[in-house]
Design an enzyme around this catalytic site. Structure first.
Site, short mmCIF file in Angstrom:
data_model
loop_
_atom_site.label_atom_id
_atom_site.label_comp_id
_atom_site.label_asym_id
_atom_site.label_seq_id
_atom_site.Cartn_x
_atom_site.Cartn_y
_atom_site.Cartn_z
N ARG A 198 136.86 18.45 21.41
CA ARG A 198 138.32 18.47 21.22
C ARG A 198 138.75 19.92 21.00
O ARG A 198 138.11 20.65 20.24
CB ARG A 198 138.75 17.62 20.02
CG ARG A 198 140.27 17.52 19.95
CD ARG A 198 140.79 16.79 18.74
NE ARG A 198 142.25 16.87 18.74
CZ ARG A 198 143.02 16.76 17.67
NH1 ARG A 198 142.48 16.54 16.48
NH2 ARG A 198 144.34 16.87 17.77
N HIS A 199 139.80 20.33 21.68
CA HIS A 199 140.28 21.72 21.59
C HIS A 199 140.52 22.14 20.13
O HIS A 199 140.63 21.31 19.23
CB HIS A 199 141.59 21.86 22.38
CG HIS A 199 142.70 21.02 21.83
ND1 HIS A 199 143.44 21.38 20.71
CD2 HIS A 199 143.18 19.81 22.21
CE1 HIS A 199 144.33 20.45 20.45
NE2 HIS A 199 144.19 19.47 21.34
N GLU A 247 145.57 15.58 28.07
CA GLU A 247 146.01 14.58 27.09
C GLU A 247 146.96 13.57 27.74
O GLU A 247 147.48 13.81 28.83
CB GLU A 247 146.70 15.29 25.91
CG GLU A 247 147.08 14.39 24.73
CD GLU A 247 145.91 13.64 24.11
OE1 GLU A 247 145.42 12.69 24.79
OE2 GLU A 247 145.51 13.96 22.99
#
Length: 232
Positions: free
Chosen positions: A10-11, A88
């Site tokens: 996840r960023h 996303e």
């Protein structure tokens, strides 16, 4: 042939993450703290051999991938590309608004008292997608079938390509709800992983068209990298 393993990250934490705004297709850069955590992650992963790396085409995911590769022992030599399919979910007119707006209206559309009541009753991702479409006044939100097709094909194509080319490890930077949704497509018994940490690693093994979930929301690479940084 080596096994094919996806390290799905996840960023890093962004401006919108920090002030509690909904961030789907809208985008903000990583904060200083977000960059620092991802540098630790990069240090924690620096000895992991990656055959290739990918991120979504969102700025926050590309920024995260670049920082990790900068810290990697062999980062400059790792082929890196972007794929819009692993971005996303789009929240339509709710994108960029405060989280309270999204999680205030969606439960009411689904006839729940509030967010907690909705999560306790374990809604499906299709319910969630349908509710977002109902709440979206701009008609930008994607229908469930479209999200499912793009997310699955994005990750599956990356995994299949690596398997076909001798296997090995792939680094992929994606997004919280997208990663959570992918996990549900692999194992629909899993609860929604809404709480995935920024910089966490979810590891999947891929073989002959099937994924196996190895770890979810693993932050030990960040901890290891922090230890490496403090030792210097």
């Amino acid at each position: 042939m080596k096994p094919t393993t996806l390290y799905i990250i996840r960023h890093g934490k962004t401006m919108f993450n920090t002030i509690g705004r909904t961030q789907g297709w809208s985008d903000t850069p990583l904060t200083k703290e977000g960059e620092e955590i991802i540098r630790y992650l990069g240090l924690g992963l620096k000895d992991t051999v990656f055959q290739e790396a990918y991120s979504s085409d969102s700025g926050r995911a590309m920024q995260t991938a670049r920082i990790i590769l900068q810290e990697h022992e062999n980062g400059a030599a790792i082929p890196y590309g972007t794929d819009s399919r692993i971005r996303e979910w789009c929240f339509g007119s709710l994108d960029g608004g405060y989280d309270g707006e999204l999680w205030g209206v969606v439960p009411r559309i689904l006839a729940f008292k509030d967010y907690e009541d909705m999560m306790t009753n374990r809604i499906s991702y299709k319910d969630l997608a349908d509710a977002i479409i109902a709440a979206d006044t701009a008609n930008w939100a994607e229908p469930y079938d479209k999200i499912r097709e793009r997310v699955w094909s994005g990750f599956e194509d990356i995994a299949h390509h690596r398997e076909k080319n001798g296997g090995g490890n792939v680094m992929i930077v994606s997004h919280g709800l997208t990663i959570s949704f992918l996990l549900s497509l692999i194992d629909n018994r899993l609860p929604m992983q809404i709480g995935l940490e920024n910089g966490s690693v979810t590891k999947l093994t891929y073989e002959n068209g099937s994924f196996t979930i190895d770890t979810v929301n693993d932050t030990h690479f960040i901890d290891n990298g922090r230890g490496i940084a403090s030792a210097h």
